[in-house]
Design an enzyme around this catalytic site. Structure first.
Site, PDB file in Angstrom:
ATOM      1  N   GLY A 208     -18.504  -2.515  17.807  1.00  0.00           N
ATOM      2  CA  GLY A 208     -18.502  -3.126  16.479  1.00  0.00           C
ATOM      3  C   GLY A 208     -19.847  -3.740  16.153  1.00  0.00           C
ATOM      4  N   ASN A 209     -19.889  -4.512  15.096  1.00  0.00           N
ATOM      5  CA  ASN A 209     -21.118  -5.240  14.760  1.00  0.00           C
ATOM      6  C   ASN A 209     -20.753  -6.572  14.129  1.00  0.00           C
ATOM      7  OD1 ASN A 209     -21.096  -4.934  11.721  1.00  0.00           O
ATOM      8  ND2 ASN A 209     -21.025  -2.785  12.348  1.00  0.00           N
ATOM      9  N   ARG A 210     -21.762  -7.373  13.845  1.00  0.00           N
ATOM     10  CA  ARG A 210     -21.515  -8.762  13.441  1.00  0.00           C
ATOM     11  C   ARG A 210     -21.354  -8.966  11.945  1.00  0.00           C
ATOM     12  NH1 ARG A 210     -23.067 -12.584  17.304  1.00  0.00           N
ATOM     13  NH2 ARG A 210     -24.116 -11.715  19.116  1.00  0.00           N
ATOM     14  N   SER A 211     -21.306  -7.905  11.183  1.00  0.00           N
ATOM     15  CA  SER A 211     -21.248  -8.091   9.728  1.00  0.00           C
ATOM     16  C   SER A 211     -19.951  -8.808   9.318  1.00  0.00           C
ATOM     17  CB  SER A 211     -21.333  -6.740   9.027  1.00  0.00           C
ATOM     18  OG  SER A 211     -21.226  -6.935   7.640  1.00  0.00           O
ATOM     19  N   ALA A 275     -21.862  -2.702   7.108  1.00  0.00           N
ATOM     20  CA  ALA A 275     -22.646  -2.276   8.264  1.00  0.00           C
ATOM     21  C   ALA A 275     -21.856  -1.158   8.937  1.00  0.00           C
ATOM     22  CB  ALA A 275     -22.847  -3.455   9.214  1.00  0.00           C
TER      23      ALA A 275
END
Ligand SMILES: Cc1cc2nc3c(=O)[nH]c(=O)nc-3n(C[C@H](O)[C@H](O)[C@H](O)COP(=O)(O)O)c2cc1C
Length: 401
Positions: A208-211, A275
């Site tokens: 995943g990512n931090r968006s 993102a």
């Protein structure tokens, strides 16, 4: 200074009781509210409630206090008219200019911004007559906020629910803050992606990512206040739906691509604020990957995800005039990398922001430079994400002409 004058029109839907909460929020935040109910709505909430909560006289018809010419004066004096709930009947009357009670007269005499918050059963909302009336009102500059999806009267569930009063209040606040500015996205369909995709590795793990999705939501909220029909494709944000936006959920990059391309088919603007993962695990393990004693874990092989922004920019050839906006989060050589990305992707605008440990995802503020394919650069100083969103819409409306 005089308090801003708001007319709260209430038409005859079961959600009329929710307008009491909206009225409270408006009065408590310093607005002078005149409630104008329809006769039908008085079956749901009585005039005494509106009068006591607003501190103003209440009438549904043009024949009370005729010496004050209320059928003209109330609309003329208003800074904002908000109709919540707006019935199918009220939307039809407003679209066709009928004037058979005080609220419909007020809608014809008002020269201020007008917000409609429709609420009705899904069948009524989806009927071509209602959809055409909504399109007419939007084309003329009214802000018509999309109904929410959820429980309706009785046992039914679907689209048609009145959004939460606090979300409608936020739309009103934003529309009022724009003052006399035209709802310059009225009649436009904008598609916004928000959040971060998650690429599953096994049933419990993902890349995943931090968006946080907050910038995309700010874009959606500000676009609603500027009159747009908004489709928000969200990935894993967990944020409450913004009033007035059609929210489509997507988990992975593949799902987000599908949802965005579908919505983009009739869109005037597409803003890719999400993102989207560049890569996903090459294989998905249907059972949880176990650690085995004495063994190193197997490396995770990755494959590329489709480049949705580039695809949108290319396919737009079939949708002349569509404006495509991208976002780029960069950690170094921010502007040079941004320019390069703008060229490679072929989009019209690219919002470049620096990310890193100091500038965390998930905050309420942002700072960015908006790069224009024509060579323009618009720096947006550190401030609320809504301010950046409004700058993006300013640049988009310039391009839309
Ligand atoms: C119990 C009940 C609930 C209703 N709810 C809605 C509604 O949510 N939305 C709607 O468009 N009409 C609804 N109606 C129908 C409207 O009340 C009817 O169309 C009426 O003529 C609307 O008048 P107005 O637009 O002048 O308020 C409802 C009617 C009843 C009896």
């Amino acid at each position: 200074m005089d308090k801003p004058k708001v007319v709260l029109g209430v038409s005859g839907g079961i959600a009329a009781y929710k307008a009491c909460e909206l009225l409270r929020q408006l009065t408590e935040s310093g607005h002078d509210v005149r409630v104008v109910p329809t006769d039908s709505s008085l079956h749901f909430v009585g005039a005494a409630t509106w009068s006591a909560l607003s501190g103003n006289p209440v009438s549904a018809e043009v024949w009370d206090a005729v010496h004050e010419v209320p059928h003209v004066r109330i609309g003329q004096a208003a800074d904002l008219v908000v109709v919540a709930p707006a019935t199918a009947d009220m939307l039809a009357k407003a679209a066709h200019g009928l004037a058979d009670d005080l609220l419909t007269n007020t809608l014809l005499t008002a020269r201020c911004p007008v917000v409609f918050a429709p609420a009705m059963h899904t069948e009524m909302w989806e009927h071509p007559a209602t959809q055409e009336n909504v399109a007419t009102l939007r084309r003329r500059g009214a802000v018509v906020i999309e109904p929410a999806v959820g429980r309706l009267t009785g046992a039914d569930t679907g689209k048609g629910r009145l959004p939460d009063p606090d979300e409608i209040f936020e739309v009103c606040r934003r529309v009022l803050a724009r003052g006399a500015a035209e709802p310059d996205l009225a009649g436009r369909h904008v598609v916004i992606s928000a959040g971060g995709t998650r690429e599953p590795l096994d049933p419990v793990r993902y890349l995943g990512n931090r968006s946080s999705g907050k910038q995309g939501y700010a874009l959606a909220r500000t676009a609603v206040a500027r009159g747009a029909r908004v489709t928000l494709v969200e990935a894993n944000t967990g944020l409450p739906d913004p009033a007035g936006a059609d929210v489509v959920r997507a988990g992975t990059a593949t799902q987000l691509r599908e949802a965005v391309l579908k919505a983009a088919a009739d869109a005037d603007v597409v803003v890719m604020a999400a993102a989207v993962a560049d890569f996903r695990p090459a294989t998905y393990a249907s059972g949880k990957i176990k650690k085995k004693d004495g063994q190193e874990p197997a490396p995770v092989e990755l494959v590329r995800n489709p480049d949705i922004l580039a695809e949108l920019a290319t396919e737009r050839r079939g949708r002349p005039g569509q404006v495509v906006v991208g976002f780029a989060a960069e950690t170094d050589d921010v502007l040079a990398n941004g320019r390069d990305k703008l060229r490679r992707k072929g989009c019209d605008l690219l919002v470049v922001n620096e990310v890193g440990e100091r500038k965390t995802f998930g905050s309420e503020e942002n700072e960015a430079v908006v790069l224009d394919a024509d060579g323009g650069e618009t720096p947006v100083p550190y401030g609320p994400k809504e301010a950046l969103a409004d700058t993006v819409w300013d640049l988009v409306t310039r391009r839309l002409g």
